[in-house]
Design a protein around this motif. Structure first.
Motif, mmCIF file in Angstrom:
data_model
loop_
_atom_site.group_PDB
_atom_site.id
_atom_site.type_symbol
_atom_site.label_atom_id
_atom_site.label_comp_id
_atom_site.label_asym_id
_atom_site.label_seq_id
_atom_site.Cartn_x
_atom_site.Cartn_y
_atom_site.Cartn_z
ATOM 1 N N MET A 1 0.817 -1.202 0.000
ATOM 2 C CA MET A 1 0.000 0.000 0.000
ATOM 3 C C MET A 1 0.853 1.255 0.000
ATOM 4 S SD MET A 1 -3.607 -0.512 2.057
ATOM 5 C CE MET A 1 -3.019 0.135 3.540
ATOM 6 N N VAL A 2 1.990 1.190 0.640
ATOM 7 C CA VAL A 2 2.832 2.380 0.714
ATOM 8 C C VAL A 2 3.252 2.796 -0.690
ATOM 9 C CG1 VAL A 2 5.013 3.313 1.551
ATOM 10 C CG2 VAL A 2 3.592 1.919 3.067
ATOM 11 N N PHE A 8 0.779 9.568 -5.114
ATOM 12 C CA PHE A 8 -0.340 8.992 -5.848
ATOM 13 C C PHE A 8 -0.689 9.760 -7.128
ATOM 14 C CE2 PHE A 8 -5.057 8.729 -6.309
ATOM 15 C CZ PHE A 8 -5.159 7.386 -6.620
ATOM 16 N N LEU A 9 -0.685 11.087 -7.065
ATOM 17 C CA LEU A 9 -1.087 11.884 -8.226
ATOM 18 C C LEU A 9 0.033 12.097 -9.239
ATOM 19 C CD1 LEU A 9 -3.253 14.657 -6.524
ATOM 20 C CD2 LEU A 9 -4.062 12.652 -7.783
ATOM 21 N N THR A 10 1.255 11.823 -8.844
ATOM 22 C CA THR A 10 2.369 12.197 -9.716
ATOM 23 C C THR A 10 3.236 11.043 -10.206
ATOM 24 O OG1 THR A 10 3.731 12.633 -7.769
ATOM 25 C CG2 THR A 10 2.536 14.508 -8.715
ATOM 26 N N GLY A 13 2.115 3.729 -9.499
ATOM 27 C CA GLY A 13 2.209 2.907 -8.298
ATOM 28 C C GLY A 13 3.355 1.917 -8.353
ATOM 29 N N GLU A 14 3.808 1.618 -9.548
ATOM 30 C CA GLU A 14 4.937 0.712 -9.721
ATOM 31 C C GLU A 14 6.230 1.499 -9.595
ATOM 32 O OE1 GLU A 14 4.739 -2.706 -10.091
ATOM 33 O OE2 GLU A 14 2.665 -2.294 -9.594
ATOM 34 N N LYS A 15 6.614 1.812 -8.389
ATOM 35 C CA LYS A 15 7.815 2.600 -8.143
ATOM 36 C C LYS A 15 9.058 1.813 -8.554
ATOM 37 C CE LYS A 15 5.280 5.726 -5.973
ATOM 38 N NZ LYS A 15 3.939 5.333 -6.210
ATOM 39 N N GLU A 16 10.106 2.529 -8.938
ATOM 40 C CA GLU A 16 11.346 1.886 -9.372
ATOM 41 C C GLU A 16 11.947 1.017 -8.280
ATOM 42 O OE1 GLU A 16 14.150 4.610 -11.025
ATOM 43 O OE2 GLU A 16 12.686 5.477 -12.388
ATOM 44 N N TYR A 17 11.764 1.404 -7.039
ATOM 45 C CA TYR A 17 12.362 0.657 -5.933
ATOM 46 C C TYR A 17 11.558 -0.581 -5.551
ATOM 47 C CZ TYR A 17 8.831 3.160 -3.200
ATOM 48 O OH TYR A 17 7.642 3.677 -2.735
ATOM 49 N N ARG A 18 10.376 -0.735 -6.114
ATOM 50 C CA ARG A 18 9.501 -1.834 -5.726
ATOM 51 C C ARG A 18 9.885 -3.121 -6.453
ATOM 52 N NH1 ARG A 18 3.002 -2.321 -6.521
ATOM 53 N NH2 ARG A 18 2.745 -4.046 -5.081
ATOM 54 N N ASN A 19 9.904 -4.221 -5.716
ATOM 55 C CA ASN A 19 10.147 -5.541 -6.287
ATOM 56 C C ASN A 19 8.974 -6.426 -5.877
ATOM 57 O OD1 ASN A 19 10.913 -8.167 -6.890
ATOM 58 N ND2 ASN A 19 13.076 -7.756 -6.526
ATOM 59 N N ARG A 20 8.003 -6.550 -6.775
ATOM 60 C CA ARG A 20 6.763 -7.264 -6.454
ATOM 61 C C ARG A 20 7.012 -8.702 -5.987
ATOM 62 N NH1 ARG A 20 1.971 -4.961 -8.255
ATOM 63 N NH2 ARG A 20 1.011 -6.977 -8.543
ATOM 64 N N ASP A 21 7.928 -9.396 -6.643
ATOM 65 C CA ASP A 21 8.175 -10.790 -6.273
ATOM 66 C C ASP A 21 8.661 -10.920 -4.832
ATOM 67 O OD1 ASP A 21 7.383 -11.670 -8.769
ATOM 68 O OD2 ASP A 21 9.416 -11.649 -9.581
ATOM 69 N N LYS A 60 -8.673 13.880 -12.243
ATOM 70 C CA LYS A 60 -7.348 13.852 -12.872
ATOM 71 C C LYS A 60 -7.048 12.436 -13.339
ATOM 72 C CE LYS A 60 -5.239 17.610 -10.277
ATOM 73 N NZ LYS A 60 -4.209 17.995 -9.301
ATOM 74 N N LYS A 61 -6.184 12.330 -14.342
ATOM 75 C CA LYS A 61 -5.773 11.020 -14.839
ATOM 76 C C LYS A 61 -4.426 10.657 -14.220
ATOM 77 C CE LYS A 61 -6.181 8.712 -19.075
ATOM 78 N NZ LYS A 61 -6.136 8.744 -20.533
ATOM 79 N N ILE A 62 -4.363 9.435 -13.679
ATOM 80 C CA ILE A 62 -3.107 8.906 -13.151
ATOM 81 C C ILE A 62 -2.855 7.553 -13.814
ATOM 82 C CG2 ILE A 62 -3.373 10.086 -10.932
ATOM 83 C CD1 ILE A 62 -3.989 7.197 -9.815
ATOM 84 N N TYR A 63 -1.680 6.998 -13.554
ATOM 85 C CA TYR A 63 -1.314 5.733 -14.181
ATOM 86 C C TYR A 63 -0.976 4.680 -13.135
ATOM 87 C CZ TYR A 63 -1.428 8.304 -18.450
ATOM 88 O OH TYR A 63 -1.879 9.059 -19.499
ATOM 89 N N ILE A 64 -1.513 3.487 -13.361
ATOM 90 C CA ILE A 64 -1.225 2.329 -12.543
ATOM 91 C C ILE A 64 -0.754 1.242 -13.488
ATOM 92 C CG2 ILE A 64 -2.150 0.570 -10.995
ATOM 93 C CD1 ILE A 64 -4.275 2.625 -10.138
ATOM 94 N N ARG A 65 0.493 0.828 -13.288
ATOM 95 C CA ARG A 65 1.117 -0.169 -14.162
ATOM 96 C C ARG A 65 1.007 0.253 -15.623
ATOM 97 N NH1 ARG A 65 0.203 -6.171 -12.208
ATOM 98 N NH2 ARG A 65 2.285 -6.337 -13.058
ATOM 99 N N GLY A 66 1.172 1.552 -15.855
ATOM 100 C CA GLY A 66 1.181 2.101 -17.204
ATOM 101 C C GLY A 66 -0.192 2.326 -17.817
ATOM 102 N N GLU A 67 -1.261 2.030 -17.096
ATOM 103 C CA GLU A 67 -2.629 2.172 -17.607
ATOM 104 C C GLU A 67 -3.291 3.393 -16.971
ATOM 105 O OE1 GLU A 67 -6.806 -0.313 -17.363
ATOM 106 O OE2 GLU A 67 -4.919 -1.436 -17.287
#
Length: 77
Positions: A1-2, A8-10, A13-21, A60-67
């Motif tokens: 969640m963090v 959130f607006l800028t 959600g897929e931050k560069e530092y995030r490693n989903r696995d 406003k339009k934002i992007y989540i996983r490029g969408e």
């Protein structure tokens, strides 16, 4: 969640530092108090973000996983 609710607006959600696995691996939390700290940080990040949104922000339009999503759609997602 963090990751999702930080900047959130800028930023996506897929931050560069995030490693989903790695999020599904044992992260060494060994006590209920440590888990509670992580849990509360996530929820506080969400609450702070939602509290800071204006009515105008919801369209406003934002992007989540490029969408692209409207903010209101992203919140529901």
């Amino acid at each position: 969640m963090v990751s999702r609710w930080t900047d959130f607006l800028t930023t996506d959600g897929e931050k560069e530092y995030r490693n989903r696995d790695e999020e599904f691996l044992d992260d060494g939390i060994s006590s209920r108090s440590e888990l509670t700290i992580v849990w509360e940080k996530g929820w506080q990040t969400l609450i702070d973000t939602l509290t800071g949104l204006s009515e105008k922000d919801l369209l406003k339009k934002i992007y989540i996983r490029g969408e692209g999503h409207l903010v209101i759609e992203a919140i529901e997602r």
